[in-house]
Design an enzyme around this catalytic site. Structure first.
Site, PDB file in Angstrom:
ATOM      1  N   ASP A  53       0.825  -1.212   0.000  1.00 23.96           N
ATOM      2  CA  ASP A  53       0.000   0.000   0.000  1.00 23.96           C
ATOM      3  C   ASP A  53       0.858   1.259   0.000  1.00 23.96           C
ATOM      4  OD1 ASP A  53      -2.251  -1.640   0.123  1.00 23.96           O
ATOM      5  OD2 ASP A  53      -2.327  -1.578   2.307  1.00 23.96           O
ATOM      6  N   GLU A 209     -10.651   1.129  -5.209  1.00 18.58           N
ATOM      7  CA  GLU A 209     -10.224   1.499  -3.866  1.00 18.58           C
ATOM      8  C   GLU A 209      -8.817   2.069  -3.956  1.00 18.58           C
ATOM      9  OE1 GLU A 209     -10.637  -2.374  -1.953  1.00 18.58           O
ATOM     10  OE2 GLU A 209      -8.470  -2.602  -1.929  1.00 18.58           O
TER      11      GLU A 209
END
Length: 525
Positions: A53, A209
């Site tokens: 991430d 997302e």
């Protein structure tokens, strides 16, 4: 944060001749990883470890990289670089996790929870990190120094995978969308980023997302991960509220699925992107980017729409920057490479009680999985070897202490002391499944003589297998059991790649402890 089953990465990690076998491992290890190939080029990934991430920003000549840490503490790791290739640890934003007793391993655990998908930004002399701890409302941390201290303010709602963005007029916004849907919501923040002033649904991008936003000229660019197909999209608009138009970008077969762009001092742009890379977890790659009709294109004009295996260094190299790994525990504080498996019990460890040693006092727990104060750091690819020197003279009956791995599969080279004082070492393998933990004994306990012990842990991510051995002197090694699996899985385990682990626990109360003299980590070439 992506929620899909893992698969081997098909690009950038195979690297031809890097298939290392355990028999030749000792000859192919180096102290620290280096993607700089010494000829003006670098190879992907610069960080061959589970740094998922990613969010990367530039402040002057410095780059900062924020990454997910789940239940590990201290949490929310930030890395620093001057060239996007050589990196060092800079800070952890959260000293501890709060809000749930499971972070203290009470009434359950928080593996696969905690904090993830941070958004890192810098504005008017202040660093900001927007993050949504699992099960809690979104927080915005701030500090004038990247090393902290950090304070936070909590918003009144949840923004999944929040993307913080400052426009050229200084106004702050949060973008958010959840992969189960894909409706993109734009939150307008007040001047001190403590309150949401407005919320608007601005776009729909199925399955999107991991929102990240940049501005280039008159265009806004919104990058989103699409976990259902391990791909990435980019959307652009001349206004934050749209209308937006979307194009597919790369995917896990061509480089990755979650990331964005960062600008260089000369005005050019580079991309950073996360890719599922098999047993090691999710790694971040760096890519040249060029522009075509005001759309970003990953790679080069000669090889577009893919992250290259190798490319020219983005900037002059800074080889003096490297990730800390090995440790002699001579400092007054833990190195930034170390994290605990959950919030530690600070009464049960010490660097001061015996100078030059990390002392782990036996914590009360019924299993390795539920024991606090397991000290971890990342395994690196393509292969890693950790050698730990232990003083086992102060272990008491019932203590289970040693070294190994933590992950979906947790291998534990465990020293145990009998009532008569005799000690043995055995290899246990715990697997976390959707039904719960199960543990197998992989070796018959072997008798130990003396108080000094070396334990060696090998992780080979090209074969997805690990091995362990022990030695009284660090020279003559005895294998401990057979090899064991290495794996990454978001549904079970820790949601991270395998980590090296140092531990000491006892099902009953104990005054025993393990003294760790040194941890030496070498990484495969």
């Amino acid at each position: 944060m992506k929620t899909s089953s893992f698969k081997p990465v098909l690009m950038g990690l195979i690297m031809g001749t890097l298939a290392i076998t355990s028999t030749c491992l000792a000859q192919t290890l180096r102290p620290t990883p280096a993607a700089d190939q010494g000829d003006g080029t670098y190879s992907n990934p610069p960080l061959y470890a589970d740094f998922p991430d990613p969010d990367i920003i530039r402040v002057g000549d410095d780059f900062y990289f924020a990454t997910t840490t789940f239940a590990n503490t201290p949490g929310l790791t930030i890395l620093h670089s001057r060239d996007l290739v050589h990196w060092e640890y800079a800070a952890h934003v959260l000293p501890r996790l709060d809000g749930r007793e499971q972070y203290d391993l009470k009434n359950g655990n928080a593996y696969r929870n905690g904090v993830y998908a941070p958004s890192l930004r810098y504005h008017d002399g202040i660093f900001y990190v927007a993050v949504t701890p699992n099960g809690e409302k979104t927080r915005i941390y701030r500090s004038r120094n990247i090393t902290g201290p950090w304070t936070y303010r909590e918003l009144d709602r949840v923004a999944f995978d929040p993307g913080l963005f400052f426009d050229t007029d200084g106004k702050a916004y949060l973008f958010t969308s959840g992969g189960w849907d894909g409706t993109l919501t734009l939150f307008t923040l007040n001047s001190d980023l403590s309150r949401i002033e407005d919320a608007a649904q601005i776009y729909y991008n199925k399955g999107a997302e991991g929102s990240k936003v940049i501005r280039r000229g008159d265009w806004y660019y919104l990058f989103n991960a699409i976990p259902s197909r391990l791909g990435m999209t980019v959307s652009r608009a001349r206004s934050l509220k749209g209308p937006w138009e979307t194009r597919n970008q790369i995917d896990d077969t061509t480089g990755g699925h979650q990331g964005a762009l960062v600008d260089l001092p000369d005005g050019s742009w580079y991309g950073f992107v996360m890719v599922d890379a098999g047993a090691i977890g999710r790694v971040t790659q760096i890519s040249p980017v060029f522009w075509q009709d005001d759309w970003p294109v990953w790679g080069t004009p000669d090889a577009p729409d893919r992250v290259p295996l190798s490319a020219p260094l983005p900037l002059p190299a800074h080889p003096e920057l490297h990730l800390a790994t090995s440790d002699s525990f001579d400092g007054a504080t833990l190195g930034l490479q170390w994290q605990w498996n959950h919030n530690p019990d600070n009464t049960r460890w010490s660097l001061q009680e015996r100078l030059g040693f990390m002392r782990l006092k036996a914590t009360q727990a019924d299993s390795f999985w539920t024991a606090r104060n397991t000290l971890t750091q990342k395994g690196f690819g393509p292969a890693s070897r950790a050698v730990v020197r232990l003083d086992i003279s102060h272990l008491q009956p019932g203590d289970r202490c040693g070294a190994g791995t933590l992950g979906k599969y947790s291998a534990q080279a465990t020293v145990e002391t009998a009532i008569d004082g005799h000690r043995t070492i055995g290899l246990y393998l715990s697997e976390d499944t959707t039904e719960g933990q199960k543990t197998d004994v992989l070796s018959t306990p072997q008798p130990l003589n003396g108080n000094s012990l070396y334990v060696r842990t090998d992780m080979n991510f090209m074969t997805a297998r690990g091995q362990m051995a022990y030695s009284p002197d660090g020279a003559a090694w005895t294998p401990l059991g057979g090899d064991f699996p290495l794996a990454y899985d978001w549904r079970t385990g820790t949601f991270q790649g395998p980590q090296f682990a140092l531990f000491c626990f006892n099902p009953a109360e104990s005054h025993g402890y393990l003294d760790i003299d040194s941890f030496d980590l070498k990484i495969g070439d």
